[in-house]
Design an enzyme around this catalytic site. Structure first.
Site, short mmCIF file in Angstrom:
data_model
loop_
_atom_site.label_atom_id
_atom_site.label_comp_id
_atom_site.label_asym_id
_atom_site.label_seq_id
_atom_site.Cartn_x
_atom_site.Cartn_y
_atom_site.Cartn_z
CG ASP A 365 -1.85 1.49 1.58
OD1 ASP A 365 -1.98 1.61 0.15
OD2 ASP A 365 -2.77 0.80 2.13
CD1 TRP A 475 -9.30 -8.35 -4.36
CD2 TRP A 475 -8.39 -8.06 -6.69
NE1 TRP A 475 -9.64 -8.07 -5.23
CE2 TRP A 475 -9.79 -7.35 -6.17
CE3 TRP A 475 -7.31 -7.93 -7.63
CZ2 TRP A 475 -10.03 -7.49 -7.64
CZ3 TRP A 475 -8.63 -7.40 -8.75
CH2 TRP A 475 -9.88 -7.49 -8.31
CG ASP A 476 -5.67 -5.84 1.37
OD1 ASP A 476 -6.08 -6.28 1.88
OD2 ASP A 476 -4.65 -5.87 1.79
CG ASP A 546 -3.32 -7.48 7.66
OD1 ASP A 546 -2.96 -7.90 7.40
OD2 ASP A 546 -4.33 -7.14 8.30
C1 GLA Z 1 -4.03 -5.13 5.15
C2 GLA Z 1 -3.21 -5.80 4.51
C3 GLA Z 1 -1.92 -5.88 5.46
C4 GLA Z 1 -1.68 -4.58 4.21
C5 GLA Z 1 -2.24 -3.46 4.14
C6 GLA Z 1 -1.96 -2.11 3.85
O1 GLA Z 1 -4.35 -4.59 6.04
O2 GLA Z 1 -3.05 -6.92 5.07
O3 GLA Z 1 -0.97 -7.36 4.87
O4 GLA Z 1 -1.50 -4.72 2.74
O5 GLA Z 1 -3.39 -4.06 3.86
O6 GLA Z 1 -2.91 -1.11 4.20
#
Ligand code: GLA
Length: 725
Positions: A365, A475-476, A546
């Protein structure tokens, strides 16, 4: 032949190697007869389904013995003598809600038809047959196709339901389960995967009792909190013994998995789209297709059930080119830099990572628009040239020149109110005009029930991917769906929004993953908020959580492995103290945990001391040795972190020649008890040698005596890699 129909007795047999699924007709009613161990023939339906009139039964004037409430149903509808929760419920133009499906025809198809617009399993080289069983409701002219595909060698059956409105007035579908099974007996435990953000898919097992047990999501995503997986197991079932009946839905949105024990101790289990706030208007001539459910029965314990899912998902669900290919070791800059990076920093990480043997550099990001924090710019998909003066293409070229692949992060489904996209299209997100639209991580969700939005995303994301040498895409999706409504839909279709969103998402992913078939895609949703088999169809791996703490991840990965193979679980070594829960664990332990999945790194290696860097390089060398076995071997869960202080896994290569064992403990126990990790399914007389630890043992010894697992300190771990001599 996997599917047989006994004309005389009116019985369908669906056989896999070890299991049978049997149903038949009791007069005009389709009843469920058996799902379980292989059973070649039933003497008679009357014998197998001992129905009889009971007190407070309801019946027809012609036959006062048959009351559907007392009988296992195959696909129960509402409005007859079965007063339990139905699998199908609809409302018709005259306002009534009664449906009575009757047999019309059936066909047996060699292979497996595709599900239009939805993820589905497919045949690779295996034997697969499909039964299309057609039922019809004379009064409303609804036709229903009960679809069963039998993966004979894999011991799995998939189900879905297609409804066609052949009449000339609309119907409203209110509930449509993809699968329903009524089992005699209630002496089961129910097993589900529940948790929270950073604590995804913990195993939840409890005794089943009278009443209803429901695991569902109303969040517009399969969710961190519940997973579309459900199992009922005999009370004595362990990893190695006992019966397990399980269902997993190939769907990434609102689902429900229901288990209901009725007054006679019969257990009804079903899985499908969540009926809460769901209504689908089926106009004359229209068709509705339910998502696909996978049904796995095992009488060899929970472990065998998991191995069936693992094989099926690797070979018959992940359609990516990478499904059966060894995956690259990656490094992701997220926890290393968060939003604070530039080209120089990324190249510094990549250069050092390459030296250690990493194969793929992923930029996360913050590379686009004015995105210097998580409060803005979602949707502004153009490169931030202050951070990356040579653009994504320039950076990708430099990473490639190092001899690595380059990957890029996207969150296509989101839009920040503070973004140029929002300023241009304030009506492009999920919302109910006139009501508050709630934020999640300072963003809204784009309205994927709107075709224009979907086409825009295919275009804009496709253009970026086309513009540079990108080999991997993350792809989030970082929020759930609230204030559900689509400005693009008419009033009588508002309750279709959440499902139409999923259909839109699947359409986008289908277009992009088909066009960019050489790219490895990994899905993510604030970690593991959308870790489901629907996503795996398009993207063969998912960031599992995460929470990258080496101890918490034992639980997350152990739970996830109930249905999903190790190769699908993104799993990284990150910094200590851990950024999520602040625990400090050794590099070795973080590696041991991460090596049980799709391995990578997520920390600032430019700040690493030489000694730690050497450890990193060693781990990479080690993972390259074991990864084929981890990613494509058979997984045996040996010790459960849910049951005590220890966790242990075994991965056995398909040819039986390589055995990778990971043992971890939580706390050290002073002068603790003896504890052995006993291997599974080795050749008793073969000799296995672990070069790293210089241990030579026979298969019999490894299975009967096992390996001592003595914790020396908190959060310790040990790995073994045996080769058959
Ligand atoms: C989410 C994802 C993380 C990262 C952040 C970036 O929390 O799970 O791995 O990519 O977004 O904003």
């Amino acid at each position: 032949m996997a599917i047989l129909f006994d004309e005389k007795k009116k019985i369908f047999y669906l056989h896999t190697k070890k299991t049978s699924y049997i149903m038949g007709f009791l007069e005009e009613h389709l009843v469920h007869i058996h799902w379980g161990k292989r059973l070649n023939e039933i003497s008679s339906i009357e014998q197998a389904v001992p129905f009889r009139r009971r007190n407070f039964s309801h019946y027809t004037a012609e036959n006062d013995q048959i009351c559907l409430d007392n009988i296992p149903q195959e696909y129960p509808t509402y409005g007859n003598t079965d007063l339990r929760s139905p699998a199908f419920h609809a409302q018709y133009a005259d306002g009534t809600t009664i449906t009575a499906f009757r047999y019309v025809s059936h066909s047996i198809i060699n292979g497996k038809p595709e599900l239009d617009g939805l993820p589905h399993t497919f045949r690779r080289d295996d034997k697969v047959e499909t039964l299309d069983l057609v039922l019809f409701d004379e009064k409303t002219k609804l036709e229903v196709h009960l679809l069963y595909s039998v993966f004979e060698d894999k011991d799995a059956i998939t189900r879905s339901v297609k409804v066609v409105n052949t009449g000339d007035v609309k119907a409203d579908i209110k509930r449509i389960m993809s699968a329903n099974v009524d089992l005699f007996g209630k002496e089961f435990d129910v097993i589900s995967l529940c948790g929270a953000t950073q604590r995804e898919r913990y195993i939840n097992r409890s005794p089943l009792t009278f009443g209803e047990y429901r695991v569902d999501s109303k969040r517009g995503a399969s969710s961190h909190m519940r997973n579309p997986f459900i199992a009922v197991a005999s009370k004595y079932a362990t990893e190695d013994v006992g019966e397990v009946y399980s269902m997993n839905l190939l769907y990434s949105g609102n689902f429900t998995a229901d288990v209901y024990v009725d007054q006679y101790g019969m257990t009804r289990m079903g899985i499908g789209i969540n009926d809460f706030d769901f209504n689908w208007k089926l106009d004359a001539g229209e068709t509705f297709q339910s998502p696909e459910a996978v049904l796995v029965y095992s009488d060899e314990g929970i472990g065998a059930m998991s191995r069936i899912y693992h094989d099926l998902y690797r070979e018959n669900l992940c359609r990516s080119k990478y499904a059966m290919k060894v995956r690259p070791i990656l490094i992701n800059n997220w926890e290393a830099t968060y939003f604070d990076f530039n080209e120089e920093k990324i190249l510094e990480i990549a250069t050092k990572a390459k030296k250690a043997g990493v194969e793929l550099m992923v930029l996360d990001d913050g590379w686009f628009g004015k995105r210097n924090n998580d409060e803005c710019a979602m949707g502004d998909w153009w490169v931030n040239t202050e951070k990356l003066p040579n653009g994504i293409d320039g950076l990708a070229e430099k990473v490639e020149a190092l001899g690595m692949k380059f990957g890029l992060w996207f969150e296509p489904e989101a839009i920040s109110p503070d973004s140029d996209l929002y300023r241009q299209h304030p009506d492009w997100h999920i919302q109910v005009p006139g009501r508050t639209t709630h934020l999640g991580r300072s963003e809204y969700l784009l309205d994927l029930a709107n075709d224009e939005v979907c086409d825009y995303l295919i275009d804009v994301i496709g253009n970026i991917i086309r513009s540079a040498k990108i080999s991997y895409v993350k792809w989030d999706m970082n929020r759930n769906m609230t204030d559900i409504g689509s400005p693009a839909l008419p009033a009588d279709r508002q309750r279709e929004t959440a499902h139409r969103y999923m259909l839109g998402l699947y359409k986008i992913m289908d277009a992009l993953t088909s066009e960019f078939e050489d790219i490895l895609f990994e899905s993510c949703s604030g970690g593991g908020g959308r870790f489901d088999a629907g996503m795996l169809y398009y993207m063969p791996q998912t960031w599992a959580s995460d929470n990258s703490d080496g101890i918490n991840r034992l639980l997350i990965q152990y739970g996830t492995s109930l249905a999903y193979p190790a190769v699908t679980m993104g799993s990284h070594v990150s910094a200590v103290p851990n950024h999520q829960i602040h625990r400090t664990t050794s590099f070795k332990t973080r590696y041991t945990t991460a090596s049980m999945g799709q391995f990578g790194f997520e920390l600032d290696i430019t700040k690493m001391e030489d000694e730690e860097f050497e450890k990193m390089a060693e781990c990479i060398k080690h993972y390259k040795k074991v990864r084929e076995t981890v990613q494509f071997g058979d997984m045996y869960r040996l010790l459960s972190p849910f049951e005590g202080n220890y966790a242990a896994w075994q991965f056995l290569s398909k040819d039986g020649t390589q055995v990778y064992i990971c043992c971890s403990n939580v706390l050290a126990v002073p002068n603790g008890p003896y504890n052995f990790v006993k291997c599974r399914n080795l050749e008793p007389d073969a000799i296995y040698y672990d070069e790293d630890n210089d241990i030579r043992m026979s298969g019999a010894e490894l299975m009967s005596i096992g390996l001592p697992h003595l914790e020396i300190r908190d959060f310790d771990s040990k790995t073994y890699f045996f080769k058959k001599q």
